[in-house]
Design a protein around this motif. Sequence first.
Motif, PDB file in Angstrom:
ATOM      1  N   THR A 252       0.802  -1.221   0.000  1.00 36.51           N
ATOM      2  CA  THR A 252       0.000   0.000   0.000  1.00 36.51           C
ATOM      3  C   THR A 252       0.833   1.269   0.000  1.00 36.51           C
ATOM      4  OG1 THR A 252      -0.112   0.100   2.414  1.00 36.51           O
ATOM      5  CG2 THR A 252      -1.797  -1.194   1.289  1.00 36.51           C
ATOM      6  N   GLY A 253       2.059   1.161   0.515  1.00 35.47           N
ATOM      7  CA  GLY A 253       2.920   2.335   0.549  1.00 35.47           C
ATOM      8  C   GLY A 253       2.475   3.383   1.548  1.00 35.47           C
ATOM      9  N   SER A 254       1.707   2.992   2.545  1.00 38.54           N
ATOM     10  CA  SER A 254       1.173   3.968   3.494  1.00 38.54           C
ATOM     11  C   SER A 254       1.877   3.921   4.840  1.00 38.54           C
ATOM     12  CB  SER A 254      -0.323   3.712   3.710  1.00 38.54           C
ATOM     13  OG  SER A 254      -0.543   2.384   4.170  1.00 38.54           O
TER      14      SER A 254
ATOM     15  N   SER B 288       5.161   4.454   7.745  1.00 38.69           N
ATOM     16  CA  SER B 288       5.591   5.578   8.558  1.00 38.69           C
ATOM     17  C   SER B 288       6.456   6.569   7.801  1.00 38.69           C
ATOM     18  CB  SER B 288       6.354   5.065   9.780  1.00 38.69           C
ATOM     19  OG  SER B 288       7.474   4.296   9.381  1.00 38.69           O
ATOM     20  N   LYS B 289       7.142   6.089   6.758  1.00 34.93           N
ATOM     21  CA  LYS B 289       8.019   6.997   6.021  1.00 34.93           C
ATOM     22  C   LYS B 289       7.356   7.516   4.752  1.00 34.93           C
ATOM     23  CE  LYS B 289      12.280   4.912   7.700  1.00 34.93           C
ATOM     24  NZ  LYS B 289      13.589   4.365   7.346  1.00 34.93           N
ATOM     25  N   GLY B 290       6.104   7.149   4.554  1.00 30.04           N
ATOM     26  CA  GLY B 290       5.406   7.566   3.344  1.00 30.04           C
ATOM     27  C   GLY B 290       4.483   8.743   3.609  1.00 30.04           C
ATOM     28  N   ASP B 291       3.827   9.221   2.522  1.00 28.08           N
ATOM     29  CA  ASP B 291       2.907  10.337   2.633  1.00 28.08           C
ATOM     30  C   ASP B 291       1.478   9.884   2.423  1.00 28.08           C
ATOM     31  OD1 ASP B 291       2.879   9.705  -0.009  1.00 28.08           O
ATOM     32  OD2 ASP B 291       3.577  11.651  -0.731  1.00 28.08           O
ATOM     33  N   GLY B 292       1.242   8.571   2.549  1.00 30.75           N
ATOM     34  CA  GLY B 292      -0.085   8.025   2.327  1.00 30.75           C
ATOM     35  C   GLY B 292      -0.240   7.452   0.940  1.00 30.75           C
ATOM     36  N   LYS B 293       0.627   7.852   0.024  1.00 26.22           N
ATOM     37  CA  LYS B 293       0.570   7.345  -1.347  1.00 26.22           C
ATOM     38  C   LYS B 293       1.717   6.378  -1.591  1.00 26.22           C
ATOM     39  CE  LYS B 293      -1.658  11.518  -3.152  1.00 26.22           C
ATOM     40  NZ  LYS B 293      -1.553  12.652  -4.096  1.00 26.22           N
ATOM     41  N   GLY B 294       2.915   6.793  -1.244  1.00 28.39           N
ATOM     42  CA  GLY B 294       4.066   5.917  -1.418  1.00 28.39           C
ATOM     43  C   GLY B 294       4.679   6.016  -2.802  1.00 28.39           C
ATOM     44  N   THR B 295       5.977   5.780  -2.871  1.00 25.84           N
ATOM     45  CA  THR B 295       6.691   5.756  -4.136  1.00 25.84           C
ATOM     46  C   THR B 295       6.416   4.442  -4.843  1.00 25.84           C
ATOM     47  OG1 THR B 295       8.449   7.113  -3.172  1.00 25.84           O
ATOM     48  CG2 THR B 295       8.968   5.924  -5.203  1.00 25.84           C
ATOM     49  N   LYS B 296       5.924   4.505  -6.068  1.00 28.14           N
ATOM     50  CA  LYS B 296       5.545   3.312  -6.808  1.00 28.14           C
ATOM     51  C   LYS B 296       6.767   2.641  -7.447  1.00 28.14           C
ATOM     52  CE  LYS B 296       2.603   0.510  -8.914  1.00 28.14           C
ATOM     53  NZ  LYS B 296       1.689  -0.392  -8.191  1.00 28.14           N
ATOM     54  N   VAL B 297       6.908   1.345  -7.200  1.00 29.66           N
ATOM     55  CA  VAL B 297       7.994   0.563  -7.795  1.00 29.66           C
ATOM     56  C   VAL B 297       7.431  -0.784  -8.246  1.00 29.66           C
ATOM     57  CG1 VAL B 297      10.270  -0.473  -7.476  1.00 29.66           C
ATOM     58  CG2 VAL B 297       9.674   1.610  -6.214  1.00 29.66           C
TER      59      VAL B 297
ATOM     60  N   PHE C 267       7.919  -2.959   3.125  1.00 28.19           N
ATOM     61  CA  PHE C 267       7.817  -1.986   2.034  1.00 28.19           C
ATOM     62  C   PHE C 267       6.977  -0.792   2.494  1.00 28.19           C
ATOM     63  CE2 PHE C 267       8.213  -5.739  -1.070  1.00 28.19           C
ATOM     64  CZ  PHE C 267       9.558  -5.508  -1.301  1.00 28.19           C
ATOM     65  N   ASP C 268       5.836  -1.095   3.100  1.00 25.57           N
ATOM     66  CA  ASP C 268       4.953  -0.042   3.603  1.00 25.57           C
ATOM     67  C   ASP C 268       5.671   0.844   4.616  1.00 25.57           C
ATOM     68  OD1 ASP C 268       2.872  -0.967   2.059  1.00 25.57           O
ATOM     69  OD2 ASP C 268       1.895  -2.067   3.677  1.00 25.57           O
ATOM     70  N   ALA C 269       6.439   0.214   5.492  1.00 28.57           N
ATOM     71  CA  ALA C 269       7.144   0.968   6.533  1.00 28.57           C
ATOM     72  C   ALA C 269       8.143   1.956   5.944  1.00 28.57           C
ATOM     73  CB  ALA C 269       7.865   0.005   7.479  1.00 28.57           C
ATOM     74  N   GLU C 270       8.638   1.646   4.754  1.00 32.37           N
ATOM     75  CA  GLU C 270       9.591   2.536   4.082  1.00 32.37           C
ATOM     76  C   GLU C 270       8.888   3.562   3.194  1.00 32.37           C
ATOM     77  OE1 GLU C 270      12.908   2.805   4.334  1.00 32.37           O
ATOM     78  OE2 GLU C 270      13.035   1.221   5.848  1.00 32.37           O
ATOM     79  N   GLY C 271       7.546   3.518   3.184  1.00 32.74           N
ATOM     80  CA  GLY C 271       6.807   4.457   2.348  1.00 32.74           C
ATOM     81  C   GLY C 271       6.825   4.098   0.881  1.00 32.74           C
TER      82      GLY C 271
ATOM     83  N   VAL D 293      16.290  -1.415  -0.354  1.00 35.61           N
ATOM     84  CA  VAL D 293      17.339  -2.217   0.280  1.00 35.61           C
ATOM     85  C   VAL D 293      17.118  -2.281   1.790  1.00 35.61           C
ATOM     86  CG1 VAL D 293      19.817  -2.391   0.730  1.00 35.61           C
ATOM     87  CG2 VAL D 293      19.009  -1.791  -1.557  1.00 35.61           C
ATOM     88  N   ASN D 294      16.715  -1.171   2.402  1.00 33.57           N
ATOM     89  CA  ASN D 294      16.400  -1.195   3.832  1.00 33.57           C
ATOM     90  C   ASN D 294      15.380  -2.285   4.135  1.00 33.57           C
ATOM     91  OD1 ASN D 294      18.055   1.028   4.254  1.00 33.57           O
ATOM     92  ND2 ASN D 294      16.363   2.497   4.418  1.00 33.57           N
ATOM     93  N   ALA D 295      14.324  -2.330   3.317  1.00 34.15           N
ATOM     94  CA  ALA D 295      13.245  -3.300   3.527  1.00 34.15           C
ATOM     95  C   ALA D 295      13.744  -4.723   3.379  1.00 34.15           C
ATOM     96  CB  ALA D 295      12.100  -3.022   2.558  1.00 34.15           C
ATOM     97  N   PHE D 296      14.523  -4.986   2.339  1.00 39.15           N
ATOM     98  CA  PHE D 296      15.003  -6.341   2.101  1.00 39.15           C
ATOM     99  C   PHE D 296      15.998  -6.792   3.166  1.00 39.15           C
ATOM    100  CE2 PHE D 296      13.669  -5.906  -2.487  1.00 39.15           C
ATOM    101  CZ  PHE D 296      12.757  -6.952  -2.443  1.00 39.15           C
ATOM    102  N   VAL D 297      16.866  -5.901   3.613  1.00 42.60           N
ATOM    103  CA  VAL D 297      17.837  -6.266   4.657  1.00 42.60           C
ATOM    104  C   VAL D 297      17.106  -6.594   5.963  1.00 42.60           C
ATOM    105  CG1 VAL D 297      19.727  -5.420   6.104  1.00 42.60           C
ATOM    106  CG2 VAL D 297      19.788  -5.044   3.632  1.00 42.60           C
ATOM    107  N   LYS D 298      16.058  -5.840   6.273  1.00 39.86           N
ATOM    108  CA  LYS D 298      15.258  -6.161   7.457  1.00 39.86           C
ATOM    109  C   LYS D 298      14.673  -7.570   7.352  1.00 39.86           C
ATOM    110  CE  LYS D 298      13.769  -1.401   8.452  1.00 39.86           C
ATOM    111  NZ  LYS D 298      12.626  -0.458   8.368  1.00 39.86           N
TER     112      LYS D 298
END
Length: 352
Positions: free
Chosen positions: A34-36, A38-47, A71-75, A262-267
């Motif tokens: 969802t990309g929503s 803690s580090k996102g703006d509610g929309k998230g960067t689409k990848v 992924f969501d946690a990274e926005g 990368v942050n998300a995958f390393v976690k």
Amino acid sequence: MRKSARYSTLAAAGLLALSSLTACANDAASTASTGSGSKGDGKGTKVKIMVGGLDKVIYMPAMLTQRLGYFDAEGLDVELLTEPAGVQAETALVAGQVQGTVGFYDHTLDLQTKGKAVESVVQFSRAPGEVEVVSTKAAGDIKSPKDFKGKKLGITSLGSSTDFLTKYLAVKNGVKVSDFSPVAVGAGATFISALQQGSIDGGMTTDPTVATILDKKAGKVLLDMRTPEGSQEALGGPYPSSSLYMQTDWVNGHKDTVQKLVNAFVKTLKWMSTHSAAEIAAKMPADYAQGDKALYTQSIKSTLPMFTDDGVMPENGPETVERVLKAFNTNIQNADVDLSKTYTTEFVEAAE
């Protein structure tokens, strides 16, 4: 150079079957976050990320990262698409259909020989995670790769990493690549059916297909490369395989997004290293177990040793990949490849 001095550099191969792109786009299943966070703006960067088989255990970090909410946690708003073969996933990346591919690191080197700058930004593994199996019927005739001559050997697709590793095992054991027949049979049910029906005498595949073959007594393990020890025995060293690789120009133009990925995958890799196969299986989509959760859990347990816990390229891994590919790949034998451009440690070293 933004590589870590203490890590060597390399990669390996894949064919550009661009004509298959339409099929990739039409056939690929997808799932999105969802990309929503803690580090996102509610929309998230689409990848968009193409995975060479979302249900394959070797590529498990892709879906697991989404299921854990990282992924969501990274926005990030990440859409995971799936193709059954790594070479098709690679094609989608090169054609610009997706921003990243979860597939074998070895594709980056061959792409460079074709003028494509692609690099691994986070390394999931230190072994191939592949298993060479032989059918129960052919087990008496195939005791080692020395017996590949005249045999029909299953691979996911031509130009795939299973194709390359099969060729290496043959050449290493004195069998020419022209002495056996590679047969593209995919993975899962199609691979198992080919093995049972005698369309192939053996082949290379991964879990959960391996676990199902053994459970059905349809075949036996000839070579097990799911562990660093198995990789050392079969290939002579660590063999970095599953990774997230991306076009270098895109990486350089979107460093903030790449860092978040990368942050998300390393976690996720760290989480995997501290949880059991059963706990991991419980996080994955229920249909991945195909009605047998115990067998699926076993397939994860068998494959877990291949994964890194930090996303860093294993030391001496690139050299192993280069040596393996040079044994049979004329593109790599005849090209002057800049191996330092096939991966970067910049993002894993900065991972939060």
